[in-house]
Design a protein around this motif. Structure first.
Motif, PDB file in Angstrom:
ATOM      1  N   ALA A 165       0.827  -1.208   0.000  1.00  0.00           N
ATOM      2  CA  ALA A 165       0.000   0.000   0.000  1.00  0.00           C
ATOM      3  C   ALA A 165       0.861   1.259   0.000  1.00  0.00           C
ATOM      4  CB  ALA A 165      -0.941  -0.007   1.202  1.00  0.00           C
ATOM      5  N   ARG A 166       1.994   1.211   0.669  1.00  0.00           N
ATOM      6  CA  ARG A 166       2.867   2.382   0.752  1.00  0.00           C
ATOM      7  C   ARG A 166       3.610   2.664  -0.558  1.00  0.00           C
ATOM      8  NH1 ARG A 166       5.386   1.319   6.839  1.00  0.00           N
ATOM      9  NH2 ARG A 166       3.594   2.188   7.993  1.00  0.00           N
ATOM     10  N   LYS A 167       3.644   1.671  -1.447  1.00  0.00           N
ATOM     11  CA  LYS A 167       4.382   1.837  -2.698  1.00  0.00           C
ATOM     12  C   LYS A 167       3.556   2.493  -3.803  1.00  0.00           C
ATOM     13  CE  LYS A 167       7.648  -2.038  -2.356  1.00  0.00           C
ATOM     14  NZ  LYS A 167       8.076  -3.307  -2.984  1.00  0.00           N
ATOM     15  N   THR A 168       2.225   2.527  -3.649  1.00  0.00           N
ATOM     16  CA  THR A 168       1.378   2.919  -4.770  1.00  0.00           C
ATOM     17  C   THR A 168       0.361   3.976  -4.380  1.00  0.00           C
ATOM     18  OG1 THR A 168      -0.092   2.079  -6.500  1.00  0.00           O
ATOM     19  CG2 THR A 168      -0.276   1.047  -4.332  1.00  0.00           C
ATOM     20  N   ARG A 169      -0.044   4.779  -5.366  1.00  0.00           N
ATOM     21  CA  ARG A 169      -1.110   5.757  -5.133  1.00  0.00           C
ATOM     22  C   ARG A 169      -2.466   5.077  -5.071  1.00  0.00           C
ATOM     23  NH1 ARG A 169      -1.219  10.381  -9.352  1.00  0.00           N
ATOM     24  NH2 ARG A 169      -2.872  11.033  -7.921  1.00  0.00           N
ATOM     25  N   LEU A 170      -2.646   4.017  -5.864  1.00  0.00           N
ATOM     26  CA  LEU A 170      -3.944   3.348  -5.942  1.00  0.00           C
ATOM     27  C   LEU A 170      -3.748   1.845  -6.054  1.00  0.00           C
ATOM     28  CD1 LEU A 170      -7.059   4.452  -7.927  1.00  0.00           C
ATOM     29  CD2 LEU A 170      -6.239   2.109  -8.194  1.00  0.00           C
ATOM     30  N   LEU A 171      -4.583   1.093  -5.368  1.00  0.00           N
ATOM     31  CA  LEU A 171      -4.528  -0.367  -5.407  1.00  0.00           C
ATOM     32  C   LEU A 171      -5.877  -0.919  -5.868  1.00  0.00           C
ATOM     33  CD1 LEU A 171      -2.785  -2.698  -2.912  1.00  0.00           C
ATOM     34  CD2 LEU A 171      -5.119  -3.239  -3.618  1.00  0.00           C
ATOM     35  N   ILE A 172      -5.847  -1.720  -6.919  1.00  0.00           N
ATOM     36  CA  ILE A 172      -7.027  -2.472  -7.363  1.00  0.00           C
ATOM     37  C   ILE A 172      -6.938  -3.861  -6.751  1.00  0.00           C
ATOM     38  CG2 ILE A 172      -8.187  -3.543  -9.335  1.00  0.00           C
ATOM     39  CD1 ILE A 172      -7.229  -1.237 -11.067  1.00  0.00           C
ATOM     40  N   ASN A 173      -7.978  -4.255  -6.037  1.00  0.00           N
ATOM     41  CA  ASN A 173      -7.974  -5.546  -5.355  1.00  0.00           C
ATOM     42  C   ASN A 173      -8.989  -6.487  -5.993  1.00  0.00           C
ATOM     43  OD1 ASN A 173      -7.709  -7.645  -3.551  1.00  0.00           O
ATOM     44  ND2 ASN A 173      -8.913  -6.683  -1.931  1.00  0.00           N
ATOM     45  N   THR A 174      -8.498  -7.552  -6.628  1.00  0.00           N
ATOM     46  CA  THR A 174      -9.389  -8.556  -7.212  1.00  0.00           C
ATOM     47  C   THR A 174      -9.263  -9.899  -6.496  1.00  0.00           C
ATOM     48  OG1 THR A 174      -7.765  -9.228  -8.892  1.00  0.00           O
ATOM     49  CG2 THR A 174      -9.269  -7.445  -9.478  1.00  0.00           C
ATOM     50  N   VAL A 175      -8.720  -9.891  -5.281  1.00  0.00           N
ATOM     51  CA  VAL A 175      -8.542 -11.121  -4.512  1.00  0.00           C
ATOM     52  C   VAL A 175      -9.765 -11.347  -3.628  1.00  0.00           C
ATOM     53  CG1 VAL A 175      -7.119 -12.357  -2.844  1.00  0.00           C
ATOM     54  CG2 VAL A 175      -6.046 -10.823  -4.510  1.00  0.00           C
ATOM     55  N   TYR A 235      -8.297   2.936  -3.316  1.00  0.00           N
ATOM     56  CA  TYR A 235      -8.609   1.500  -3.336  1.00  0.00           C
ATOM     57  C   TYR A 235      -9.880   1.247  -4.141  1.00  0.00           C
ATOM     58  CZ  TYR A 235     -10.433  -2.954  -1.475  1.00  0.00           C
ATOM     59  OH  TYR A 235     -10.948  -4.218  -1.339  1.00  0.00           O
ATOM     60  N   LEU A 236      -9.873   0.169  -4.949  1.00  0.00           N
ATOM     61  CA  LEU A 236     -11.038  -0.274  -5.714  1.00  0.00           C
ATOM     62  C   LEU A 236     -11.180  -1.786  -5.596  1.00  0.00           C
ATOM     63  CD1 LEU A 236     -10.308   1.694  -9.016  1.00  0.00           C
ATOM     64  CD2 LEU A 236     -11.999   2.334  -7.290  1.00  0.00           C
ATOM     65  N   ASP A 237     -12.430  -2.258  -5.544  1.00  0.00           N
ATOM     66  CA  ASP A 237     -12.665  -3.699  -5.632  1.00  0.00           C
ATOM     67  C   ASP A 237     -13.997  -3.967  -6.314  1.00  0.00           C
ATOM     68  OD1 ASP A 237     -14.895  -4.046  -3.783  1.00  0.00           O
ATOM     69  OD2 ASP A 237     -13.504  -3.974  -2.110  1.00  0.00           O
ATOM     70  N   VAL A 238     -14.291  -5.239  -6.541  1.00  0.00           N
ATOM     71  CA  VAL A 238     -15.516  -5.622  -7.242  1.00  0.00           C
ATOM     72  C   VAL A 238     -16.332  -6.619  -6.425  1.00  0.00           C
ATOM     73  CG1 VAL A 238     -14.738  -5.096  -9.562  1.00  0.00           C
ATOM     74  CG2 VAL A 238     -14.163  -7.318  -8.574  1.00  0.00           C
ATOM     75  N   THR A 239     -16.300  -6.447  -5.113  1.00  0.00           N
ATOM     76  CA  THR A 239     -17.107  -7.303  -4.267  1.00  0.00           C
ATOM     77  C   THR A 239     -18.595  -7.066  -4.514  1.00  0.00           C
ATOM     78  OG1 THR A 239     -17.545  -7.968  -1.993  1.00  0.00           O
ATOM     79  CG2 THR A 239     -17.182  -5.633  -2.366  1.00  0.00           C
ATOM     80  N   GLY A 240     -19.396  -8.059  -4.162  1.00  0.00           N
ATOM     81  CA  GLY A 240     -20.839  -7.884  -4.075  1.00  0.00           C
ATOM     82  C   GLY A 240     -21.313  -8.313  -2.700  1.00  0.00           C
ATOM     83  N   GLU A 241     -20.357  -8.381  -1.756  1.00  0.00           N
ATOM     84  CA  GLU A 241     -20.624  -8.925  -0.415  1.00  0.00           C
ATOM     85  C   GLU A 241     -21.065  -7.809   0.525  1.00  0.00           C
ATOM     86  OE1 GLU A 241     -16.960 -11.384   0.388  1.00  0.00           O
ATOM     87  OE2 GLU A 241     -16.716 -10.874  -1.733  1.00  0.00           O
ATOM     88  N   SER A 242     -22.362  -7.527   0.508  1.00  0.00           N
ATOM     89  CA  SER A 242     -22.896  -6.383   1.250  1.00  0.00           C
ATOM     90  C   SER A 242     -22.580  -6.412   2.746  1.00  0.00           C
ATOM     91  CB  SER A 242     -24.404  -6.284   1.033  1.00  0.00           C
ATOM     92  OG  SER A 242     -24.686  -5.981  -0.313  1.00  0.00           O
ATOM     93  N   PRO A 243     -22.646  -7.563   3.436  1.00  0.00           N
ATOM     94  CA  PRO A 243     -22.298  -7.539   4.868  1.00  0.00           C
ATOM     95  C   PRO A 243     -20.867  -7.098   5.103  1.00  0.00           C
ATOM     96  CG  PRO A 243     -23.390  -9.600   4.279  1.00  0.00           C
ATOM     97  CD  PRO A 243     -23.078  -8.894   3.005  1.00  0.00           C
ATOM     98  N   TRP A 244     -19.964  -7.529   4.239  1.00  0.00           N
ATOM     99  CA  TRP A 244     -18.564  -7.132   4.369  1.00  0.00           C
ATOM    100  C   TRP A 244     -18.384  -5.653   4.087  1.00  0.00           C
ATOM    101  CZ3 TRP A 244     -14.843  -5.531   0.676  1.00  0.00           C
ATOM    102  CH2 TRP A 244     -13.533  -5.476   1.159  1.00  0.00           C
ATOM    103  N   VAL A 245     -19.077  -5.139   3.073  1.00  0.00           N
ATOM    104  CA  VAL A 245     -18.983  -3.713   2.753  1.00  0.00           C
ATOM    105  C   VAL A 245     -19.476  -2.874   3.934  1.00  0.00           C
ATOM    106  CG1 VAL A 245     -19.845  -1.876   1.252  1.00  0.00           C
ATOM    107  CG2 VAL A 245     -19.155  -4.065   0.266  1.00  0.00           C
ATOM    108  N   LEU A 246     -20.597  -3.267   4.525  1.00  0.00           N
ATOM    109  CA  LEU A 246     -21.114  -2.553   5.694  1.00  0.00           C
ATOM    110  C   LEU A 246     -20.087  -2.569   6.831  1.00  0.00           C
ATOM    111  CD1 LEU A 246     -23.349  -1.075   7.207  1.00  0.00           C
ATOM    112  CD2 LEU A 246     -24.379  -3.309   7.722  1.00  0.00           C
ATOM    113  N   GLU A 247     -19.458  -3.712   7.034  1.00  0.00           N
ATOM    114  CA  GLU A 247     -18.435  -3.830   8.075  1.00  0.00           C
ATOM    115  C   GLU A 247     -17.251  -2.910   7.788  1.00  0.00           C
ATOM    116  OE1 GLU A 247     -15.446  -7.264   9.916  1.00  0.00           O
ATOM    117  OE2 GLU A 247     -17.066  -7.849   8.542  1.00  0.00           O
ATOM    118  N   MET A 248     -16.814  -2.842   6.522  1.00  0.00           N
ATOM    119  CA  MET A 248     -15.689  -1.987   6.151  1.00  0.00           C
ATOM    120  C   MET A 248     -16.024  -0.508   6.336  1.00  0.00           C
ATOM    121  SD  MET A 248     -13.255  -4.066   5.477  1.00  0.00           S
ATOM    122  CE  MET A 248     -14.061  -5.013   6.779  1.00  0.00           C
TER     123      MET A 248
END
Length: 416
Positions: free
Chosen positions: A80-90, A111-124
Motif C-alpha cells: 500500500a505504501r508503494k502505490t497511489r492506488l490499489l485495485i484488489n481482485t482477490v 482503493y477499488l474492488d468488485v465485491t458484491g458482499e454487502s455484509p462485508w462492505v457494511l463492516e468496512m
C-alpha cells in the motif's frame, strides 16, 4: 511518503485471477502508456507469465513490474505504501479483503474492488470510512457489475432531471433488460462461502434499503405494492413486466449510499428519492416463478450440505467462461426515473446502458477506468478528501471514460 513520490501510480493485486487478468489486459491496451504500474500476487512465476502474455498487446507502453506479496499484514502495508492506488481482485473479500482495506485506509492509498458482499462492505464502512477520509484515501468497493451500472444509471438520470427540469428525482426503477453471461468460479465461491461467515440476518440487514447510507432515508418513500412485495411482480410503462432481481438489494444499498454521501435530503437527487432494481421477464407467470425460485434458493443456500454439494459442481476460483463463450455475452439495463413534481403526471426520463462483450471483461473495464479517473481527473471524491465512497461519485469523467471504452449509456426525457 507523498502520493507523487510513490513508486507506482497503480498496483493490480490478484492479477493472475480470472477478473484480474482481464483487468490487466484492459490496462495494457487502453490506459495511458506512461502509467507506472505493477501486478501483484503470491506467485512470481504466474505473474511473470502474465506480464509476458500481455506485453504483445501493447509493446510500446511502460510494462508492469512484479510485486510478490503474501496476504500478511506486513506485506500488504508495504504494498500500500508503494502505490497511489490499489485495485484488489482477490476474493472472497470477506475472507481476504479486510487487511487490504485496512492497509490502504491507514496509508492514504486509493482503493477499488468488485465485491458484491454487502455484509462485508457494511463492516468496512463502519471500521474504516473515517480513517480513509482522515488519510485522504478514496476507497470504492462494488465497482464492477455490482454495483456500478445501477449507481451510474441512477446518477445520470437524476443529473438529467435536475439539469433539465430543476427538480429532484422521486423514484428510479431499473431493470436488467437483457443478459447473456455466466458466473466465474470466484463469484460462485463467494456466494457459497458468505453464509459460512455471516448469518442470514447479517446478509438481509446489509441489503436493507438505507443500510449503507450515512444519513437516514426519506420518510415519505412509497412502499412497493402488496402484489410486488408478495409475488415480486411489477409492471412499469416502457420497461414491461418485471420481477425480483437477485442483485437488487445490494445495488439499491449502494445507490442510496450515493444519495446520502452527496447530501441526502439536500442532494441533487432530492428529498424523496428512492431506487429499486428488477429483472425483465416475458410474462407474469414467469415473473412469479422467478421470484419464488430466488426465495427458495436463498433458503437452500442457508443449509451447509447444499453449499457443499454445489461447490463440487461449479468452476473453481480463478476459472471462468472461455474467451469464445464470453465473446457472445452481453448485458443491457433500462431504467425510468420519475421527477419529483406534485402533479398527476410528473415528467419521466429513460436510460439505457448496454455492453456487448464479456461481463467479467466489463468488470475489468470498470476497475481500470475508475482507477485512471481517480488518478488523473478532477472528481468529487478529491474535493471531499476521501472515505469509503461509491462509483457514482466519480461522476461525468468516469462516464466519459467508460463510453470511450465501449459502454453505451444514453438518457433522455420522455414526451408527455
Amino acid at each position: 511518503m507523498s502520493l507523487e513520490s510513490k513508486e507506482y501510480e497503480l498496483v493490480l493485486f490478484g492479477a493472475t485471477g480470472y477478473t484480474g487478468r482481464l483487468c490487466a489486459e484492459h490496462i495494457t491496451t487502453n490506459l495511458p502508456t506512461d502509467l507506472r504500474w505493477a501486478v501483484a500476487g503470491r506467485s512470481t512465476n504466474k505473474l511473470s507469465a502474465l506480464v509476458q502474455e500481455i506485453k504483445p498487446l501493447n509493446p510500446d507502453r511502460l510494462q508492469p513490474r512484479i510485486e510478490s506479496v503474501e496476504l500478511s499484514k506486513v506485506d500488504l502495508i508495504n504494498l500500500a505504501r508503494k502505490t497511489r492506488l490499489l485495485i484488489n481482485t482477490v476474493g472472497p473479500y470477506h475472507m481476504y479483503g479486510t487487511p487490504v482495506v485496512e492497509a490502504c485506509a491507514n496509508n492514504g492509498t486509493h482503493y477499488l474492488d468488485v465485491t458484491g458482499e454487502s455484509p462485508w462492505v457494511l463492516e468496512m464502512i463502519r471500521k474504516y470510512h473515517e480513517t480513509a477520509k482522515a488519510n485522504g484515501a478514496i476507497m470504492i468497493p462494488e465497482i464492477g457489475i455490482e454495483s456500478a451500472p445501477a449507481d451510474l444509471v441512477s446518477w445520470s438520470l437524476a443529473s438529467l432531471i435536475r439539469d433539465q427540469l430543476s427538480v429532484g428525482t422521486k423514484e428510479i426503477v431499473m431493470s436488467i433488460h437483457d443478459m447473456n453471461g455466466a458466473p466465474s468460479g470466484g463469484t460462485i465461491a463467494t456466494v457459497l462461502g458468505i453464509l459460512d461467515f455471516y448469518s442470514l440476518k447479517d446478509v438481509m440487514d446489509s441489503t436493507k434499503a438505507w443500510a449503507l447510507s450515512p444519513t437516514p432515508g426519506p420518510k415519505s418513500v412509497e412502499r412497493p405494492s402488496l402484489v410486488t412485495r408478495l409475488l415480486g411482480i411489477r409492471n412499469v410503462p416502457d420497461l414491461g413486466t418485471l420481477t425480483t432481481s437477485i442483485s437488487g438489494g445490494a445495488n439499491r444499498a449502494i445507490v442510496h449510499r450515493s444519495w446520502g454521501l452527496m447530501g441526502g435530503n439536500s442532494s441533487f437527487y432530492g428529498p424523496r428519492f428512492h431506487f429499486n432494481e428488477y429483472v425483465k421477464v416475458r410474462n407474469t407467470f414467469i415473473g412469479v416463478a422467478v421470484h419464488f425460485m430466488i426465495a427458495v434458493g436463498m433458503m437452500a443456500l442457508a443449509l451447509p450440505p447444499i453449499r457443499w454439494l454445489l461447490r463440487k459442481l461449479v468452476y473453481a476460483p480463478g476459472q471462468g467462461p472461455t474467451r469464445e463463450a464470453t465473446s457472445k455475452e452481453r448485458i443491457e439495463y433500462r431504467a425510468i426515473a420519475i421527477a419529483d413534481q406534485d402533479t398527476l403526471t410528473p415528467k419521466r426520463a429513460f436510460a439505457k446502458m448496454r455492453y456487448n462483450g464479456g461481463l467479467y471483461y466489463l468488470t475489468g473495464v470498470f476497475l481500470a477506468e475508475a482507477a485512471i479517473t481517480i488518478l488523473r481527473d478532477d472528481t468529487l471524491p478529491k474535493k471531499l478528501g476521501g472515505g469509503i465512497l461509491t462509483p457514482a461519485m466519480l461522476g461525468q469523467p468516469f462516464v466519459d471514460r467508460l463510453r470511450k471504452a465501449g459502454l453505451i449509456l444514453e438518457t433522455q426525457l420522455l414526451a408527455d
